[in-house]
Design a protein around this motif. Structure first.
Motif, short mmCIF file in Angstrom:
data_model
loop_
_atom_site.label_atom_id
_atom_site.label_comp_id
_atom_site.label_asym_id
_atom_site.label_seq_id
_atom_site.Cartn_x
_atom_site.Cartn_y
_atom_site.Cartn_z
N ARG A 140 -66.94 -58.65 -46.21
CA ARG A 140 -66.83 -57.66 -45.27
C ARG A 140 -65.43 -58.02 -44.43
NH1 ARG A 140 -70.52 -53.90 -44.79
NH2 ARG A 140 -72.48 -54.42 -45.56
N THR A 141 -64.72 -59.22 -44.79
CA THR A 141 -63.76 -59.70 -44.19
C THR A 141 -62.40 -58.62 -44.80
OG1 THR A 141 -62.94 -61.42 -45.64
CG2 THR A 141 -64.47 -61.85 -43.71
N GLY A 142 -61.16 -58.77 -44.26
CA GLY A 142 -59.95 -57.81 -44.77
C GLY A 142 -59.81 -58.54 -45.98
N GLY A 143 -59.69 -59.75 -46.28
CA GLY A 143 -59.27 -60.44 -47.37
C GLY A 143 -60.55 -60.16 -48.49
N GLY A 144 -61.76 -60.33 -47.98
CA GLY A 144 -62.84 -59.94 -48.99
C GLY A 144 -62.58 -58.49 -49.79
N ARG A 145 -62.33 -57.39 -48.88
CA ARG A 145 -62.23 -56.15 -49.06
C ARG A 145 -60.99 -56.01 -50.15
NH1 ARG A 145 -64.05 -55.09 -43.91
NH2 ARG A 145 -61.87 -54.88 -43.18
N ALA A 146 -59.93 -56.59 -49.81
CA ALA A 146 -58.55 -56.34 -50.69
C ALA A 146 -58.73 -57.23 -52.04
CB ALA A 146 -57.37 -57.30 -49.89
N GLY A 344 -49.55 -56.51 -46.04
CA GLY A 344 -49.82 -56.91 -44.57
C GLY A 344 -50.95 -57.74 -44.48
N LEU A 345 -51.38 -58.41 -45.44
CA LEU A 345 -52.38 -59.45 -45.16
C LEU A 345 -52.15 -60.67 -44.29
CD1 LEU A 345 -54.38 -59.38 -48.72
CD2 LEU A 345 -54.97 -58.18 -46.83
N LYS A 346 -52.93 -61.00 -43.45
CA LYS A 346 -52.45 -62.13 -42.48
C LYS A 346 -53.30 -63.32 -42.71
CE LYS A 346 -49.57 -59.27 -40.53
NZ LYS A 346 -48.07 -59.58 -40.62
N LYS A 347 -52.78 -64.61 -42.36
CA LYS A 347 -53.60 -65.79 -42.31
C LYS A 347 -54.64 -66.01 -43.16
CE LYS A 347 -50.92 -67.01 -38.70
NZ LYS A 347 -51.05 -67.22 -37.10
N ARG A 348 -55.91 -65.92 -42.65
CA ARG A 348 -57.02 -66.46 -43.61
C ARG A 348 -57.23 -65.45 -44.66
NH1 ARG A 348 -61.22 -68.00 -38.93
NH2 ARG A 348 -60.44 -66.44 -37.68
N ASP A 349 -57.31 -64.05 -44.20
CA ASP A 349 -57.33 -62.89 -45.15
C ASP A 349 -56.34 -63.19 -46.51
OD1 ASP A 349 -59.52 -61.78 -43.84
OD2 ASP A 349 -57.89 -60.37 -42.77
N HIS A 350 -55.13 -63.54 -46.15
CA HIS A 350 -54.05 -63.81 -47.20
C HIS A 350 -54.32 -64.96 -47.96
CE1 HIS A 350 -49.32 -63.95 -47.79
NE2 HIS A 350 -50.03 -63.33 -48.71
N TRP A 351 -54.87 -65.98 -47.48
CA TRP A 351 -55.12 -67.01 -48.34
C TRP A 351 -56.46 -66.90 -49.10
CZ3 TRP A 351 -51.78 -70.35 -49.31
CH2 TRP A 351 -50.80 -71.13 -48.44
N GLY A 356 -58.39 -66.87 -54.07
CA GLY A 356 -59.39 -66.17 -54.79
C GLY A 356 -59.39 -65.88 -56.00
N LEU A 357 -58.28 -65.15 -56.26
CA LEU A 357 -57.87 -64.47 -57.59
C LEU A 357 -56.90 -65.08 -58.53
CD1 LEU A 357 -57.35 -60.84 -56.03
CD2 LEU A 357 -59.26 -61.48 -57.56
N ALA A 358 -56.68 -66.49 -58.03
CA ALA A 358 -55.74 -66.98 -58.85
C ALA A 358 -56.10 -67.33 -60.39
CB ALA A 358 -55.28 -68.21 -58.26
N GLN A 359 -57.40 -67.35 -60.67
CA GLN A 359 -58.05 -67.78 -61.92
C GLN A 359 -57.74 -66.73 -62.95
OE1 GLN A 359 -60.13 -65.14 -60.63
NE2 GLN A 359 -60.42 -67.11 -59.33
#
Length: 630
Positions: A140-146, A344-351, A356-359
């Motif tokens: 449910r975080t911004g990074g998780g939804r992206a 526009g992803l920031k900080k923790r969401d950006h990381w 998370g998707l690099a593999q």
């Protein structure tokens, strides 16, 4: 039968031993499953070639996972994600494919081989990423939804990629006929027929394939809207619990089979069905029935990935293969970093999005196997790339551990907002205008007293202003803002902040600067109560405590006590709990769990017995009164 039981025992024993150990070490269940597969496969050789067949079966866990995710998303929520699906997901696939294709061409491959490799490696692991996001509570975080948006786009993209690969065939390439169908050479046709034995669209012209595909999707939507509820009511009437499980499995299996017949991804079809059923009253029943199957199948999938590693090839070229896996992760991570920055992803969401998707993912196995059948990718290269994909998936849990480390030093800072100029003072300052602060503010103002409301959330402040409640935008923990709000003259400060650490800082600052100020603070749990007492709060309200007491009083009224007797029990419990909390606060040790504090535990048990005695005395007094009146 004996062989089956042997294999089942090996797989289950490996999971039961390795996964809890990995979880206790903080490595997550995915790494535990992968390690279990490596141990029973390449290390000890307990399992062999059957791991590949099991992997295809276990991939059904991904289908179930997407169905359950769909149940959590209403159609409106999915429509709201359309920009991320098309923009974020589409851009990631396109740029990653081009980057990996360029790297392959620099290594001496043709553009056809390079494009096939780029497409296969551009897709990430839906199974590993979604499982890890769920375990860590990051969905449910911004990074998780992206991240989820990109994974969903990748699942959809598998369909056109499978259609494109035959056109890249190196020998006797496919051609598009006049009626829009794809004509292949005899070898290619044989390869494709082995890839999908049953099909409703094989050999159809392009327009017919489109119609059949749309009809299949439409049938899923219509069945979910008009057929699901009557069928569930029919099953409910049987009063057989196992029939719910059978129906849930039938829905997922049937939809997956239909999607396979029309050449679509089973995971995509299951996700669509989940979205359609998201508003159903049977949603929670479906979740509880399918969750155990999803967990076991996903675990089996991860084990087969570890067990299926070609250790002979790996031992022949370990440095090259690990280097290629790392290059794939670095290349995709670089693309993801800039794509996330562009959106526009920031900080923790950006990381989270980047790591998370690099593999590479499980769909890469499918696409490379299909490319090999079509003679697009040579067999030797295909074997190496399959191992590179598996290695990148093995490295993924380590990337999430790296994310955990980076997130500790990447606290998201909200956008700088110009605080309002405070032009009012009052005897009561309320810091935080969420659900808790709103109720306090309404009661105090309705009683004829002025309040000064501060909150750093622009949306909350604007919402209150629409309802005629004057509030000021600004961070209540900033000393200059409190001074402007008149804290030097105020009688009461109400700390109703959602951030527990910010609440502690505010209480400590207010107590140091204004010893006579009465501070009332909202607490999240008992540990937070102790911290707030230590910081200097006078009165502390646990956010769920009063509502829980009221619910308990209703229970007592329904099981035989009068309203007066239930209210007496409630008041006794309330008074005892206040005394208990103040006494235990003296025994509480910061940073030490209560379960590891013997003195705290011993006194808590004594106080609990005192509570039982007090309530029993109330009950005895009631009996005595009843006997006298009789």
């Amino acid at each position: 039968m004996d062989a089956f039981l042997y294999q089942a025992t090996i797989y289950l024993a490996a999971a039961v031993i390795a996964v809890p150990i990995a979880a206790r070490l903080g490595l997550g269940s995915v790494l535990g499953y992968l390690a279990a597969g490596i141990i029973i496969g390449p290390v000890f050789g307990f399992v062999g070639s059957e791991a590949e067949d099991l992997r295809h079966f276990a991939e059904f866990g991904v289908v179930m996972m997407l169905f359950l995710i769909g149940l959590e998303l209403e159609p409106r929520a999915l429509w709201a994600m359309r920009h991320k699906l098309l923009g974020l997901g589409g851009l990631q696939i396109l740029v990653s494919t081009m980057a990996l294709m360029g790297a392959a061409m620099l290594a001496g491959e043709t553009w056809q081989v390079g494009l096939a490799i780029g497409l296969a490696l551009s897709l990430s692991s839906t199974a590993i990423v979604l499982q890890t996001l769920s375990e860590k509570g990051l969905m449910r975080t911004g990074g998780g939804r992206a991240t989820f948006s990109v994974l969903l786009t990748q699942d959809i993209a598998v369909i056109p990629i499978l259609a494109l690969l035959p056109l890249l065939a190196a020998q006797h390439g496919a051609q598009i006929t006049g009626n829009g169908s794809i004509a292949r050479s005899a070898d290619d046709a044989h390869a494709v027929s082995s890839h999908a034995t049953l099909s409703l669209v094989e050999g159809l012209p392009g327009w017919a394939v489109t119609l059949v595909t749309l009809a299949a999707i439409g049938s899923i939507v219509l069945a979910g809207v008009y057929l699901a509820r009557p069928v569930f009511r029919f099953i409910h009437a049987s009063n057989l619990r196992e029939m719910y499980t059978a129906l849930a499995l039938m829905i997922v299996v049937g939809i997956s089979f239909l999607m396979t017949l029309v050449g679509l991804s089973p995971a995509l079809g299951a996700f669509l069905a989940g979205v359609v059923l998201a508003n159903s009253e049977f949603r929670h029943e479906l979740e509880s029935d399918l969750n155990p199957f999803k967990g076991l199948l996903l675990g089996l999938f991860f084990i087969t990935v570890g067990a299926g590693i070609n250790y002979r090839l790996f031992l022949a070229e370990p440095g090259d293969l690990i280097g290629l896996a790392l290059l794939v992760i670095i290349a995709k991570g670089t693309v993801l970093y800039f794509v996330g920055k562009a959106f526009g992803l920031k900080k923790r969401d950006h990381w989270l999005f980047t790591l998370g998707l690099a593999q590479a993912g499980e769909f890469g196995f499918v696409l490379l196997a299909f490319s090999r059948q079509l003679n697009v990718v040579p067999p030797e290269l295909s074997e190496k790339l399959l191992l590179v994909i598996a290695l990148s998936m093995l490295i993924t849990p380590l990337l999430f551990i790296l994310y955990d480390l980076l997130s500790k030093y990447s606290k998201d800072s909200p956008k700088e907002q110009t605080p309002d100029e405070i032009d009012e003072e009052g005897p009561v300052i309320i810091a935080g205008i969420g659900r808790f602060g709103q109720i306090v503010n309404r009661l105090v103002r309705a009683s004829g007293f002025n309040t000064v409301v501060l909150d750093s959330n622009m949306a909350s402040v604007q919402l209150m202003r629409r309802f005629g409640v004057k509030s000021f935008l600004g961070d209540p923990t900033r000393p200059e803002l409190l001074k402007a709000a008149g804290i030097a003259k105020a009688k009461v400060l109400v700390v109703a902040l959602d951030d527990r650490e910010a609440a502690l800082r505010l209480v400590a600052h207010a107590r140091r600067g204004y010893p006579d100020l009465h501070i009332i603070a909202r607490a999240f749990d008992r540990n937070h109560v102790f911290e707030l007492y230590k910081a200097g709060a006078n009165d502390i309200v646990r956010e769920m405590f009063d509502s829980s007491l009221r619910a308990g009083r209703y229970v007592l009224e329904q099981i035989g006590l009068s309203e007066y007797e239930a209210a007496q029990a409630e008041q006794t419990f309330y008074a005892h709990d206040r005394q208990t909390v103040r006494e235990l606060a003296g025994l509480w040790i910061p940073g030490t769990p209560a379960s590891e504090n013997p003195a705290y535990i011993a006194r808590a048990r004594e106080l609990e017995k005192d509570l039982e005695t007090a309530l029993l005395e109330l009950a005895e007094a009631k009996k005595s009164s009843d006997q006298k009146s009789a």
